[in-house]
Design a protein around this motif. Structure first.
Motif, mmCIF file in Angstrom:
data_model
loop_
_atom_site.group_PDB
_atom_site.id
_atom_site.type_symbol
_atom_site.label_atom_id
_atom_site.label_comp_id
_atom_site.label_asym_id
_atom_site.label_seq_id
_atom_site.Cartn_x
_atom_site.Cartn_y
_atom_site.Cartn_z
ATOM 1 N N HIS A 153 -0.659 0.211 4.799
ATOM 2 C CA HIS A 153 -2.022 0.473 5.276
ATOM 3 C C HIS A 153 -3.057 -0.292 4.457
ATOM 4 O O HIS A 153 -4.047 -0.793 4.993
ATOM 5 N N GLN A 154 -2.836 -0.386 3.146
ATOM 6 C CA GLN A 154 -3.769 -1.135 2.314
ATOM 7 C C GLN A 154 -3.712 -2.624 2.625
ATOM 8 O O GLN A 154 -4.739 -3.309 2.629
ATOM 9 N N LEU A 155 -2.522 -3.144 2.913
ATOM 10 C CA LEU A 155 -2.400 -4.552 3.292
ATOM 11 C C LEU A 155 -3.130 -4.826 4.605
ATOM 12 O O LEU A 155 -3.748 -5.887 4.780
ATOM 13 N N ILE A 156 -3.087 -3.871 5.521
ATOM 14 C CA ILE A 156 -3.837 -4.017 6.772
ATOM 15 C C ILE A 156 -5.331 -4.018 6.488
ATOM 16 O O ILE A 156 -6.097 -4.813 7.056
ATOM 17 N N ASP A 157 -5.774 -3.125 5.605
ATOM 18 C CA ASP A 157 -7.181 -3.128 5.197
ATOM 19 C C ASP A 157 -7.575 -4.500 4.656
ATOM 20 O O ASP A 157 -8.630 -5.042 5.009
ATOM 21 N N PHE A 158 -6.725 -5.060 3.791
ATOM 22 C CA PHE A 158 -7.022 -6.364 3.213
ATOM 23 C C PHE A 158 -7.121 -7.425 4.300
ATOM 24 O O PHE A 158 -7.971 -8.323 4.234
ATOM 25 N N GLN A 190 9.587 -6.910 1.048
ATOM 26 C CA GLN A 190 9.508 -5.476 0.772
ATOM 27 C C GLN A 190 9.179 -4.711 2.051
ATOM 28 O O GLN A 190 8.567 -5.241 2.973
ATOM 29 N N GLU A 191 9.568 -3.449 2.059
ATOM 30 C CA GLU A 191 9.352 -2.631 3.253
ATOM 31 C C GLU A 191 7.867 -2.517 3.588
ATOM 32 O O GLU A 191 7.497 -2.488 4.764
ATOM 33 N N GLU A 192 7.012 -2.434 2.550
ATOM 34 C CA GLU A 192 5.571 -2.313 2.800
ATOM 35 C C GLU A 192 5.038 -3.539 3.548
ATOM 36 O O GLU A 192 4.218 -3.426 4.465
ATOM 37 N N VAL A 193 5.527 -4.721 3.148
ATOM 38 C CA VAL A 193 5.073 -5.955 3.791
ATOM 39 C C VAL A 193 5.593 -6.031 5.225
ATOM 40 O O VAL A 193 4.854 -6.404 6.152
ATOM 41 N N LYS A 194 6.842 -5.677 5.441
ATOM 42 C CA LYS A 194 7.401 -5.713 6.789
ATOM 43 C C LYS A 194 6.712 -4.712 7.708
ATOM 44 O O LYS A 194 6.449 -5.009 8.879
ATOM 45 N N GLU A 230 -0.728 -8.288 -2.280
ATOM 46 C CA GLU A 230 -1.230 -7.281 -3.215
ATOM 47 C C GLU A 230 -1.676 -7.980 -4.499
ATOM 48 O O GLU A 230 -1.359 -9.148 -4.743
ATOM 49 N N GLY A 231 -2.430 -7.256 -5.358
ATOM 50 C CA GLY A 231 -3.126 -7.874 -6.471
ATOM 51 C C GLY A 231 -2.276 -8.510 -7.536
ATOM 52 O O GLY A 231 -2.693 -9.485 -8.177
#
Length: 355
Positions: A153-158, A190-194, A230-231
């Motif tokens: 969700h944060q990556l989508i925000d970015f 990573q799962e978050e990126v996928k 991510e940062g």
């Protein structure tokens, strides 16, 4: 008029660099006005050198200056309400300025900005977006150091924040967006990126063209207009690129002065080398925008000169004139209207500011 508040005490050189930079911007942008915060004993002598600048500048004395090596918690605790950094951010909150620029301590500036301005309603954590020179022109890369780690969700925000910035900066209707990954195949990473990739593919936003995964070499190629990561990875990529530019410059200088024939060749190739120098000038891409806050804050590199600081100010100018915050709010509202479940976020796992 575009009103910009300035932390004159930030950076390695303070007012000696900041004030000449303001004069450069004032010459190029006649509709700009400044509110400068700092210690009068060091700022006033510099400001008095430029009477025309002084005429369009309001100076406010501040007793406290945040040091470059202060921890963010210490700076927030001792510099709140009194420091030049806090006062320049607060001017944005109160509406006395349209944007803030500082070359000060990155962690302290992020902590104060987040505490003072707060994040937008649906944004969990802000991001730092950098302008990245590419073979095709320029791209927006974020996050380059605000937080360690990010969920889908944060990556989508970015992605939404970076898209709005690209639209405001370059006048694009539908910037292309790529997620930085270890490969372009959908099964990698990573799962978050996928998961973020899956959600962005389904989003179908009119203001964003999702490209898919991109790799590290795609950043310099300019494969997409906005690169999202991510940062931790973003900060390493940024510092690696800056170091590579300095390394290549050192190699070239050494090679061109090694022999008499090399020096003669350098004279004939002077025009080409000047063009290369212009392309590799990191000062022109100076300035990281804090995205996701209820206000515009631009972080300049602490060691830059007056040309570099002027570039950061002009970035803040462009973000204000092109209504960056309005674009971000419109894109966020559109995305969450189409995906109401995306507002129900899991507990944050991201870390604190890197610097």
């Amino acid at each position: 008029m575009i009103r910009i508040s300035i932390d004159a005490m930030g950076g390695d050189h303070g007012p000696a660099v900041v004030i000449p930079a303001l004069m450069m911007v004032a010459t190029r942008r006649p509709d700009v006005r400044f509110k400068v915060y700092g210690r009068s004993e060091v700022v006033r002598p510099e400001l008095d050198k430029f009477p025309k600048l002084a005429a369009i500048t309001e100076f406010i004395h501040c007793d406290v200056a945040v040091r470059m090596d202060d921890k963010p918690s210490k700076a927030l605790r001792h510099g709140r309400w009194k420091s030049s950094m806090w006062k320049s951010i607060e001017a944005v909150k109160t509406g006395d300025a349209d944007a803030c620029v500082s070359a000060g301590n990155t962690g302290a500036l992020m902590a104060m900005s987040k505490f003072c301005l707060r994040t937008m309603a649906t944004i969990e954590r802000p991001a730092i977006a950098a302008i990245w020179p590419t073979l095709r022109g320029e791209s927006v890369v974020l996050d380059v150091g605000a937080t360690i780690g990010a969920d889908a969700h944060q990556l989508i925000d970015f992605a939404i924040l970076g898209t709005a910035m690209a639209r405001a900066l370059y006048g694009m209707d539908k910037p292309t967006v790529g997620l930085l990954n270890i490969g372009v195949e959908e099964v990698k990473g990573q799962e978050e990126v996928k998961e973020a990739g899956r959600l962005l593919r389904e989003a179908s936003m009119m203001s964003m063209g999702y490209h898919g995964f991109v790799e590290g070499d795609d950043i310099g190629k300019g494969t997409v207009d906005v690169v999202v990561t991510e940062g931790f990875a973003g900060n390493i990529a940024l510092k690696t690129a800056e170091g590579t530019v300095r390394q290549i410059s050192t190699y070239l200088r050494a090679a061109m002065s090694r022999t008499l024939m090399a020096r003669i060749g350098a004279v004939f190739a002077k025009g080409a080398f000047n063009t290369l120098k212009e392309k590799m000038d990191v000062r022109k891409a100076n300035g990281g925008v804090f995205l996701g806050l209820n206000g515009i804050v631009v972080k300049s590199h602490g060691g830059t000169d007056d040309e570099g600081f002027a570039a950061a100010i002009e970035l803040a100018y462009d973000m204000t004139r092109n209504r960056l915050l309005d674009r971000i709010e419109a894109d966020l509202d559109l995305f969450h209207a189409r995906h109401p479940k995306s507002s129900l976020r899991p507990a944050a796992a991201a870390g604190d500011a890197i610097e």
